[in-house]
Write an enzyme that holds these catalytic residues in place. Sequence first.
Site, PDB file in Angstrom:
ATOM      1  N   ASP A 171       0.504  -1.278   0.148  1.00  0.00           N
ATOM      2  CA  ASP A 171       0.251   0.086   0.181  1.00  0.00           C
ATOM      3  C   ASP A 171       0.514   1.314  -0.349  1.00  0.00           C
ATOM      4  OD1 ASP A 171      -2.564  -1.875  -0.103  1.00  0.00           O
ATOM      5  OD2 ASP A 171      -2.710  -0.600   2.423  1.00  0.00           O
ATOM      6  N   HIS A 199       3.515  -2.234   3.261  1.00  0.00           N
ATOM      7  CA  HIS A 199       3.473  -0.975   2.761  1.00  0.00           C
ATOM      8  C   HIS A 199       4.508  -0.270   2.080  1.00  0.00           C
ATOM      9  CE1 HIS A 199       0.883  -0.441   5.584  1.00  0.00           C
ATOM     10  NE2 HIS A 199      -0.105  -0.174   5.354  1.00  0.00           N
TER      11      HIS A 199
END
Length: 213
Positions: free
Chosen positions: A29, A175
Amino acid sequence: MLLRKELEPTGYVTWEVPNNEKIIAITFDDGPDPTYTPQVLDLLRQYKAEATFFMIGFRVQRNPYLVKQVLKEGHEIGNHTMNHLYASNSSDEKLENDILDGKKFFEKWVKEPLLFRPPGGYINDAVFKTAKEAGYQTVLWSWHQDPRDWANPGVESIVNHVVKNAKSGDIVLLHDGGNDRSQTVAALAKILPELKKQGYRFVTVSELLRYKH
């Protein structure tokens, strides 16, 4: 916010897809990031792993070449909204625009599959309705596969969390953007060979969704 027990029966929101195939979907992400996304791609290439990147529109605007690279290497991208607004503190109108502006923007790069991940995993009525009407499958993550790498808890903490909890059909949350992601990269370098040794294959979310009943 809507709860999993309300959302899961709709078929439009996925946390994981249990199956017997020894496959796991790793997701990233908040990118793309010019420092960390290329490092992630290098590791994925090294271990012949496919992944799904939920990108933020304004970061793509800054680094469009990275989207091309991600797609060229056989990975997929999903809409993580245009500006990363949280359903917990934004108006319905702003949330709707953030999703749809992202959709319009990402359509320049990819028409299918239509994958969406709401910032923070927050889903209220407006987010659910907008994503559903836009044709999205909303993809969250396995509750046991959030190592909180965004908080930089230490490389071993990230590795242990992912490896010890691994189950077939998991969706792992990591992430590649938004902050210093060097711990995530270092952890990925250990996670991939360890899970590969255990017989896991790393697939995109859309491939994993084919196992959904």
